[in-house]
Motif scaffolding. Structure first.
Motif, PDB file in Angstrom:
ATOM      1  N   VAL A  19       0.835  -1.205   0.000  1.00 57.91           N
ATOM      2  CA  VAL A  19       0.000   0.000   0.000  1.00 57.91           C
ATOM      3  C   VAL A  19       0.866   1.250   0.000  1.00 57.91           C
ATOM      4  N   ILE A  46      -7.198   5.162  -4.798  1.00 57.72           N
ATOM      5  CA  ILE A  46      -7.771   4.060  -4.027  1.00 57.72           C
ATOM      6  C   ILE A  46      -7.551   2.733  -4.748  1.00 57.72           C
ATOM      7  N   VAL A  47      -7.753   2.736  -6.057  1.00 54.43           N
ATOM      8  CA  VAL A  47      -7.537   1.515  -6.843  1.00 54.43           C
ATOM      9  C   VAL A  47      -6.071   1.096  -6.771  1.00 54.43           C
ATOM     10  N   GLY A  50      -5.295  -0.417  -3.374  1.00 56.95           N
ATOM     11  CA  GLY A  50      -5.826  -1.774  -3.276  1.00 56.95           C
ATOM     12  C   GLY A  50      -4.991  -2.783  -4.031  1.00 56.95           C
ATOM     13  N   GLY A  54      -2.790  -5.847  -2.317  1.00 59.72           N
ATOM     14  CA  GLY A  54      -2.957  -7.234  -2.754  1.00 59.72           C
ATOM     15  C   GLY A  54      -1.665  -7.833  -3.288  1.00 59.72           C
TER      16      GLY A  54
END
Length: 71
Positions: A19, A46-47, A50, A54
């Motif tokens: 992140v 934000i994308v 994320g 991940g």
């Protein structure tokens, strides 16, 4: 060390590292997940955050699996 604790810690570290790296890269390209409103720069940030989180978890799990093979 308990394997479940090690798994949780490495997942958390991988997530946070991913992140933070995605946040820095996003800021370099003009995306800001903390921007007010729901503009394109906020959504893009934000994308990216994320995806970075991940990817960090996946890298941590691959690292852990590689260490298991060595033992």
């Amino acid at each position: 060390m308990d394997p479940r604790l090690l798994e949780g810690l490495t997942d958390a570290i991988g997530f946070l590292a991913g992140v933070l790296l995605a946040y820095v890269i996003g800021r370099l390209f003009g995306f800001d997940p903390l921007a007010p409103g729901a503009g394109a720069d906020a959504i893009g940030g934000i994308v990216l955050a994320g995806l970075g989180g991940g990817a960090g978890v996946q890298l941590a799990r691959r690292w852990r699996a590689g260490r298991r093979k060595e033992d």
